[in-house]
Design an enzyme around this catalytic site. Structure first.
Site, PDB file in Angstrom:
ATOM      1  N   ASP A 151       0.848  -1.196   0.000  1.00  8.83           N
ATOM      2  CA  ASP A 151       0.000   0.000   0.000  1.00  8.83           C
ATOM      3  C   ASP A 151       0.882   1.244   0.000  1.00  8.83           C
ATOM      4  O   ASP A 151       1.373   1.666   1.049  1.00  8.83           O
ATOM      5  CB  ASP A 151      -0.910  -0.020   1.243  1.00  8.83           C
ATOM      6  N   LYS A 184       1.747   7.886   0.644  1.00 11.38           N
ATOM      7  CA  LYS A 184       2.158   7.957   2.044  1.00 11.38           C
ATOM      8  C   LYS A 184       3.473   8.727   2.120  1.00 11.38           C
ATOM      9  O   LYS A 184       4.410   8.422   1.399  1.00 11.38           O
ATOM     10  CB  LYS A 184       2.326   6.548   2.619  1.00 11.38           C
ATOM     11  N   ARG A 211     -10.823  -0.530   2.048  1.00 12.06           N
ATOM     12  CA  ARG A 211     -12.290  -0.614   2.098  1.00 12.06           C
ATOM     13  C   ARG A 211     -12.882  -0.747   0.694  1.00 12.06           C
ATOM     14  O   ARG A 211     -13.953  -1.328   0.524  1.00 12.06           O
ATOM     15  CB  ARG A 211     -12.854   0.601   2.846  1.00 12.06           C
TER      16      ARG A 211
HETATM   17  N1  BES Z   1      -3.115   0.149   5.219  1.00 14.48           N
HETATM   18  C1  BES Z   1      -3.510   1.367   5.784  1.00 14.48           C
HETATM   19  C2  BES Z   1      -3.815   1.273   7.271  1.00 14.48           C
HETATM   20  C3  BES Z   1      -2.672   0.965   8.169  1.00 14.48           C
HETATM   21  C4  BES Z   1      -2.017   1.982   8.828  1.00 14.48           C
HETATM   22  C5  BES Z   1      -2.280  -0.321   8.401  1.00 14.48           C
HETATM   23  C6  BES Z   1      -0.987   1.704   9.691  1.00 14.48           C
HETATM   24  C7  BES Z   1      -1.241  -0.612   9.267  1.00 14.48           C
HETATM   25  C8  BES Z   1      -0.601   0.401   9.915  1.00 14.48           C
HETATM   26  C9  BES Z   1      -4.766   1.897   5.090  1.00 14.48           C
HETATM   27  O1  BES Z   1      -4.924   1.548   3.778  1.00 14.48           O
HETATM   28  C10 BES Z   1      -4.680   3.380   5.124  1.00 14.48           C
HETATM   29  O2  BES Z   1      -3.822   3.901   4.477  1.00 14.48           O
HETATM   30  N2  BES Z   1      -5.566   3.999   5.869  1.00 14.48           N
HETATM   31  C11 BES Z   1      -5.585   5.404   6.005  1.00 14.48           C
HETATM   32  C12 BES Z   1      -7.024   5.831   5.861  1.00 14.48           C
HETATM   33  C13 BES Z   1      -7.193   7.304   5.714  1.00 14.48           C
HETATM   34  C14 BES Z   1      -6.650   7.772   4.378  1.00 14.48           C
HETATM   35  C15 BES Z   1      -8.659   7.620   5.821  1.00 14.48           C
HETATM   36  C16 BES Z   1      -5.048   5.736   7.386  1.00 14.48           C
HETATM   37  O3  BES Z   1      -5.290   4.978   8.312  1.00 14.48           O
HETATM   38  O4  BES Z   1      -4.349   6.724   7.509  1.00 14.48           O
HETATM   39 ZN    ZN Z   2      -4.012  -0.214   3.208  1.00 12.51          ZN
HETATM   40 MG    MG Z   3      -3.990   2.949   2.466  1.00 11.76          MG
END
Ligand code: BES
Ligand code: ZN
Ligand code: MG
Length: 501
Positions: free
Chosen positions: A273, A280, A355
């Site tokens: 991801d 990120k 999601r």
């Molecule tokens: N894979 C991440 C969530 C995650 C964060 C997993 C830290 C393990 C450790 C997910 O896809 C993500 O990026 N979520 C975002 C959502 C936001 C953009 C609403 C997040 O949690 O920052």
């Molecule tokens: Zn993710």
């Molecule tokens: Mg993500």
């Protein structure tokens, strides 16, 4: 990819008492407040010429849970190394205490270069089977190591070869159960630990097909084109920037008789991801995002264990597997996708991709006519903020199903905390142009993620598990070694075993 289980320790049960046992290393459990030796322990102390009482005195050993004291014994002693592990208060003893105690013993014995180890631990309550199972699990999982990506396996020589569980004669079935559960947990650990250039969507699909062939499951693997025919626009939107094509994995376990229940387990399968165009940034932990398929990995781990355990429940194992990448073909922030249930989604953040993939996977699961759906996903950083690294979040539309999962988790020694499906927060996902947005405000981020998923389950009882914290451990603790934990394979398997009973 090589997925051998590196511990090929022989676990035996015997009726030998620790007082009579002779060999290399002996490990004993002691309760808090019971370090004045009496009975069997006093007899053992006498046989070892007072070494046990000396160890307790010198180390100020009090029997507190997770405490450990060890010593070498010279001369002609019938035991060369002695390990004492604290069990906490006798009235609080649970199988999970035994699991952690056995893990601590195994780790310490390995550090002492022990080859033959005997463990003497009590039964928790009257649950002999689960006590023996927990002890074996603790030892196996603490000793598992992963040298697949090292050019040289320096620890290959230093392995415990024989583990004897004293006083548990006749409990071979509990050992087998532990070995089967651990084989699933270890598979999940190894898939999560494997980097994104090894555990690709293609590789995961191949492993799923391998497990199916080896253990007699049905395998249906859909490529991007087949997913398109099913209208999986949300999943394919995430996949469209990657050079590696997506795979939709669907394994089915069917019991020989009429199934008592029919359920689905759905795992988030992001092999990497990057965040997509909402990439990120520095300090976001982007380099750890190989673990974003932790839900899918645990789904395959559960499939492997369940196929061996053969419960009277039909189980569907599902994961929509892809990377979330950037390229000229990437989703633009603001794109509108149509999921396979016809609902439209404005992608206001490409990093809320899990999601989107789960949306189509949940619709697929519900169409199978299952009686319960459990999804598990490394879904939100917000859940890690809320519950920390050791506890998963649990949301449900169905209290009975939630209670089943909580009971299975308690037995597994895996922690979940139930969170609210606060309908009012769905307002944060309202879109002026589509049916919904994929991202709400920062506050309550793990709850809006759960509410988003709920849009894709019509009426089937459903539990959502956010496992972003516990799939990975920064240091060894309990049965977990540093790195991938295999969370929550044991919860899933316990649930399936119990839910047909
Ligand atoms: N894979 C991440 C969530 C995650 C964060 C997993 C830290 C393990 C450790 C997910 O896809 C993500 O990026 N979520 C975002 C959502 C936001 C953009 C609403 C997040 O949690 O920052
Ligand atoms: Zn993710
Ligand atoms: Mg993500």
């Amino acid at each position: 990819m090589d997925r051998r289980i590196p511990t090929n320790m022989d676990i035996r049960v015997s009726k030998t008492s620790p007082v009579d046992w002779t060999g290399e290393a002996l490990a004993l459990g002691l309760f808090e407040g019971e370090t004045e030796l009496s009975g069997e322990l006093a007899d053992l102390d006498a046989r070892l010429q007072g070494v046990l009482s000396e160890l307790i005195a010198e180390e100020k050993f009090e029997g507190k849970a997770d405490s450990l004291a060890t010593t070498r014994i010279g001369g002609n002693s019938p035991v060369r190394k002695l390990l004492a592990v604290g069990l906490g208060k006798a009235e609080d003893l649970q199988p999970n205490t035994l699991r952690s105690a056995a893990a601590a013993i195994a780790r310490s014995a390995k550090a002492m270069k022990v080859k033959t180890l005997a463990i003497s631990l009590p039964v928790a309550g009257d649950d002999l089977f689960h006590s023996v199972q927990a002890i074996a699990e603790g030892a196996i999982l603490a000793l598992h190591r992963d040298a697949r990506f090292k050019s040289e396996d320096k620890e290959a020589e230093n392995q415990i070869e024989i583990l004897e569980l004293l006083g548990f004669e006749g409990q071979e079935a509990a050992i087998t159960r532990a070995e089967q559960l651990c084989s699933g947990t270890i598979l999940a650990r190894e898939l999560v630990a494997a980097p994104a250039n090894s555990a690709t969507p293609i590789a995961l699909a191949a492993i799923a097909a391998e497990i199916a062939a080896e253990y007699g499951l049905e395998a249906e693997i859909l490529d991007g084109e087949a997913c398109e025919k099913l209208g999986m626009g949300a999943f394919l939107g995430v996949a469209q920037a990657s050079e590696i094509p997506p795979r939709f994995i669907h394994l089915t376990y069917k019991p020989t008789g009429t199934p008592k229940r029919k359920v689905a387990i759905v795992g988030k399968g992001l092999t990497f991801d990057s965040g997509g165009l909402n990439i990120k940034g520095a300090g976001s932990g982007i380099e750890t995002m190989k673990m974003d398929m932790g839900g899918g990995a645990a789904t395959l781990g559960a499939a492997k264990a369940i196929a061996q355990l053969k419960p009277e429940v039909e189980v569907h194992f599902i994961s929509a597997v892809t990377e979330n990448m950037i390229s000229g073909r990437a989703m633009h922030p603001g794109d509108i996708l149509t999921a396979s249930n016809g609902k439209t989604i404005e992608v206001n953040n490409t990093d809320a991709e899990g999601r989107l993939t789960l949306a189509d996977a949940l619709v697929f699961a519900e169409k199978l006519g299952v009686e319960a759906i459990v999804d598990l996903a490394t879904l939100t950083g917000a859940c890690v903020v809320a519950l920390g690294d050791n506890i998963g979040g649990l949301w449900s539309t169905h209290e009975e199903l939630a209670a089943e999962i909580k009971a299975a988790a308690a037995l597994a020694g895996e922690k979940f905390w139930q969170m609210p499906l606060e309908e009012k927060y769905f307002e944060g996902l309202k879109s002026p142009i589509a049916d919904m947005k994929n991202t709400g405000p920062r506050a309550g981020g793990s709850i809006t993620a759960a509410l988003f998923l709920k849009q894709f389950v019509k009426e089937t009882p459903w539990v959502h598990l956010d496992i972003a914290g516990p799939v990975w451990a920064d240091r060894a603790s309990g049965v977990n070694n540093e790195g991938a934990t295999g969370f929550p394979v044991r919860t899933l398997v316990n649930w399936v075993l119990n839910c047909g009973a």
